[in-house]
Design an enzyme around this catalytic site. Structure first.
Site, mmCIF file in Angstrom:
data_model
loop_
_atom_site.group_PDB
_atom_site.id
_atom_site.type_symbol
_atom_site.label_atom_id
_atom_site.label_comp_id
_atom_site.label_asym_id
_atom_site.label_seq_id
_atom_site.Cartn_x
_atom_site.Cartn_y
_atom_site.Cartn_z
ATOM 1 N N ASN A 1 -17.270 5.399 -0.229
ATOM 2 C CA ASN A 1 -18.682 5.254 -0.641
ATOM 3 C C ASN A 1 -19.350 6.589 -0.987
ATOM 4 O O ASN A 1 -20.282 7.035 -0.307
ATOM 5 C CB ASN A 1 -19.485 4.501 0.423
ATOM 6 N N GLY B 1 -12.826 -2.876 -8.218
ATOM 7 C CA GLY B 1 -13.905 -3.721 -8.710
ATOM 8 C C GLY B 1 -13.396 -5.110 -9.068
ATOM 9 O O GLY B 1 -12.601 -5.694 -8.329
ATOM 10 N N GLY C 1 -23.246 -3.836 -2.921
ATOM 11 C CA GLY C 1 -22.666 -4.215 -1.634
ATOM 12 C C GLY C 1 -21.338 -4.945 -1.734
ATOM 13 O O GLY C 1 -20.777 -5.328 -0.692
ATOM 14 N N ASP D 1 -18.717 -3.244 0.292
ATOM 15 C CA ASP D 1 -18.954 -3.378 1.739
ATOM 16 C C ASP D 1 -18.502 -4.763 2.211
ATOM 17 O O ASP D 1 -17.934 -4.914 3.297
ATOM 18 C CB ASP D 1 -20.443 -3.204 2.062
HETATM 19 O O1 KDG Z 1 -22.700 -0.322 -1.064
HETATM 20 C C1 KDG Z 1 -24.059 -0.724 -1.139
HETATM 21 C C2 KDG Z 1 -24.851 0.311 -0.443
HETATM 22 O O2 KDG Z 1 -24.669 1.522 -1.118
HETATM 23 C C3 KDG Z 1 -26.292 -0.017 -0.415
HETATM 24 O O3 KDG Z 1 -26.534 -1.125 0.423
HETATM 25 C C4 KDG Z 1 -27.172 1.127 -0.027
HETATM 26 O O4 KDG Z 1 -25.995 2.079 1.798
HETATM 27 C C5 KDG Z 1 -26.529 2.228 0.734
HETATM 28 C C6 KDG Z 1 -26.552 3.549 0.157
HETATM 29 O O5 KDG Z 1 -26.785 4.477 0.926
HETATM 30 O O6 KDG Z 1 -26.313 3.701 -1.036
#
Ligand code: KDG
Length: 312
Positions: free
Chosen positions: A163, A225, A252, A255
């Protein structure tokens, strides 16, 4: 036996999601990558807990209520009277969704390693953390490494989602810290988009080579993806195709993939079965707006797996 299948650590956020491109119409929801993942897992029946700080404000109360309503244990959520709960905005453009934030100095960014005293890290199967948990502040980063150490010492496993959010940290720092963390992760979950920035390569095989050279010791599941995932268990690299659906918002989805993968592993699936399931769950999560509301329940995932994604 462990008390929890999955303990997540990171920042839950209030979400404002633009539902019509260009228009000032925002739907209020919830987000925060590791929080999304534990909610996704809890909806699949996994026993989950979450570790963070929220502000002593209405948004912090809403997040606590959300987690509790989803049966996620919140004994490790501290309410910080001196900081606000984080907020993010999702806008939709020609290249997909774009995030912006009101989170600097938020309560979660003030997490400290000592917040972990009493946390159930010696009583969980997986600790789930991410590049966002590591990026939000130096003390949050220290807290993640402390949690990783405590979990491993007790015999639990560590799951890390890359992420990468370049609004939160420069790429050189992200690369250095993620390399350190991935070398301690039993499960590493990068996306190809993130790896393009981190490795400079576009080709999935070359990015996996980079990850192995960086010392990843366990299973690596490369998220592609809508094209599914590539699973590297250290012996073989196996593609697992995605499922076609009518997607409106991919916020999300990664996640959701992580939470479902961990939940299915804890339920006894082998890696490929768990990834197939997680692909279907992640596809379903793109069929509604927001990170949390469209996270699917088992019956919907099984129905999509049974019809093979014909809905797309
Ligand atoms: O993966 C989705 C998340 O990125 C979103 O819910 C927001 O956690 C987040 C972020 O910090 O970008």
């Amino acid at each position: 036996m462990a008390d929890f299948d999955i303990v997540g650590l990171g920042e839950p956020l209030i979400e404002f999601n633009q539902t019509r491109a260009g228009d000032p119409h925002y739907l209020q929801g919830f987000g925060g990558d590791t929080s999304n993942a534990v909610i996704a897992a809890a909806r699949q029946g996994a026993r989950c807990a979450y570790l963070t700080r929220v502000g002593a404000d209405a948004f912090g109360d809403q997040l606590l209520q959300l987690l509790r309503g989803e049966q996620v244990d919140t004994a490790g959520v501290r309410v910080d009277p001196d900081a606000h709960t984080g907020v993010y905005f999702v806008q939709h453009g020609p290249d997909g969704h774009v995030f912006s934030y009101l989170r600097r100095d938020s309560a979660a960014s003030r997490m400290q390693p000592s917040d972990l005293d009493g946390a159930p890290l010696s009583r969980c199967r997986y600790l789930h953390v991410s590049g966002i948990s590591l990026a939000i502040s130096a003390s949050a980063c220290d807290t993640v490494f402390e949690a990783i150490g405590r979990t491993r010492q007790a015999g639990g496993q560590v799951s890390l989602d890359s992420n990468l959010r370049l609004r939160l940290w420069p790429v050189a720092r992200a690369r250095a810290i993620l390399r350190e963390a991935l070398a301690m992760a039993d499960l590493f979950l990068p996306s190809l988009d993130d790896l393009r920035h981190l490795t400079g390569h576009d080709d999935p095989q070359r990015t996996l080579d980079w990850i192995r050279a960086a010392g990843a010791p366990g299973v690596v599941v490369l998220k592609l993806g809508k094209d599914g995932a590539l699973v590297d268990d250290g012996q073989a690299r196996t593609p697992v195709p995605g499922l076609a659906v009518k997607a409106v918002d991919a916020t999300g989805a990664g996640d959701c993939f992580a939470g479902n993968l961990l939940a299915r592993r804890c339920a006894g699936d082998d890696w490929l079965a768990a990834v197939r399931y997680a692909n279907a769950a992640a596809a379903l999560s793109t069929t509604g707006y927001g990170a949390v509301e469209p996270l699917p329940r088992p019956d919907a995932v099984r129905a999509l797996l049974a019809d093979g994604g014909a809905a797309g």
